[in-house]
Design an enzyme around this catalytic site. Structure first.
Site, PDB file in Angstrom:
ATOM      1  N   CYS A  89       0.798  -1.088   0.259  1.00  0.00           N
ATOM      2  CA  CYS A  89      -0.021  -0.085   0.056  1.00  0.00           C
ATOM      3  C   CYS A  89       0.746   1.233  -0.045  1.00  0.00           C
ATOM      4  O   CYS A  89       1.817   1.437   0.869  1.00  0.00           O
ATOM      5  CB  CYS A  89      -0.636  -0.043   1.264  1.00  0.00           C
ATOM      6  N   CYS A  92       0.504   3.247   3.324  1.00  0.00           N
ATOM      7  CA  CYS A  92       0.948   2.811   4.837  1.00  0.00           C
ATOM      8  C   CYS A  92       2.026   1.424   4.846  1.00  0.00           C
ATOM      9  O   CYS A  92       2.567   0.987   5.722  1.00  0.00           O
ATOM     10  CB  CYS A  92      -0.091   2.512   5.768  1.00  0.00           C
ATOM     11  N   CYS A 145      -7.279  -0.463   1.841  1.00  0.00           N
ATOM     12  CA  CYS A 145      -6.202  -1.188   2.595  1.00  0.00           C
ATOM     13  C   CYS A 145      -6.917  -1.410   4.117  1.00  0.00           C
ATOM     14  O   CYS A 145      -7.532  -0.530   4.678  1.00  0.00           O
ATOM     15  CB  CYS A 145      -4.912  -0.244   2.687  1.00  0.00           C
ATOM     16  N   CYS A 148      -4.885   1.492   6.661  1.00  0.00           N
ATOM     17  CA  CYS A 148      -4.864   2.781   6.623  1.00  0.00           C
ATOM     18  C   CYS A 148      -6.254   3.306   5.829  1.00  0.00           C
ATOM     19  O   CYS A 148      -6.660   4.387   5.878  1.00  0.00           O
ATOM     20  CB  CYS A 148      -3.829   3.453   5.875  1.00  0.00           C
ATOM     21  N   CYS A 165      -9.153  -5.796  -8.845  1.00  0.00           N
ATOM     22  CA  CYS A 165      -8.784  -4.966 -10.054  1.00  0.00           C
ATOM     23  C   CYS A 165      -8.273  -3.635  -9.250  1.00  0.00           C
ATOM     24  O   CYS A 165      -8.876  -3.036  -8.822  1.00  0.00           O
ATOM     25  CB  CYS A 165     -10.034  -4.772 -10.943  1.00  0.00           C
TER      26      CYS A 165
HETATM   27 ZN   LIG Z   1      -2.744   1.271   3.586  1.00  0.00          ZN
END
Ligand SMILES: [Zn+2]
Length: 178
Positions: A89, A92, A145, A148, A165
């Site tokens: 991510c 984060c 995510c 975060c 996707c």
């Molecule tokens: Zn994240």
């Protein structure tokens, strides 16, 4: 807010080009349901101010990850990346996806068969239907995510199965050590 950076598409453009014709778009603006601070009051582990997010992500990734826009197909070099490694991510650094479960599809986003365990959460992106209701205005399943709350992409039925996707602009790719 009405950000629309040159490399992002509206949801309408996104659908026109995914071929996901069974899904009809709602006309409501994007992003109300994504990112942290949505109706559920869910507290994500990583919290930042708007300024902190903008500094960390830059304008384009901010528009995608915090406002729910979708990048133009093939705008991210990660779409056809095939090297082994891990996808994290950008908000984060959580390890969200692994190259072993990545699939390259001509549609031009970053597709995965599955996420890493305990790394993503889902939400409804669009009008929430009544329990059991069938609607042509089907909402999408949004993927964000777990740590975060940043928007990553959607779950879509594509190429004969359910795929994650994902916007390449939401991910940092870390090639495996040689
Ligand atoms: Zn994240």
């Amino acid at each position: 807010m009405s950000r629309n950076p040159p490399h992002t598409l509206s949801r309408r453009g996104f659908f026109a080009s995914t071929g996901a014709t069974a899904l009809t778009l709602a006309s409501a603006p994007v992003a109300a349901s994504v990112a942290a601070g949505s109706a559920s009051d869910f507290q994500y582990e990583v919290q930042r101010t708007v300024d902190q997010w903008l500094t960390q992500l830059g304008e384009q990734s901010y528009a995608i990850m915090r406002e729910g826009l979708t990048e133009a197909p093939k705008s991210s070099p990660l779409w056809d990346e095939t090297k082994p490694g891990s996808y994290h991510c950008k908000g984060c650094d959580l390890y969200n996806y692994d190259a072993r479960l990545k699939v390259v599809l001509e549609k031009g986003w970053v597709f995965f068969e599955h996420s890493q365990p305990d790394s993503v959460l889902t939400a409804i992106d669009g009008p929430v239907p009544e329990y059991g209701a069938m609607s042509e205005d089907a909402a999408l399943t949004e993927v964000h995510c777990r740590r975060c709350g940043s928007h990553l992409g959607h779950l879509l039925i594509v190429a004969g199965g359910m795929k994650h996707c994902i916007n390449g602009a939401s991910l940092d790719f870390k090639p495996a050590e040689a």
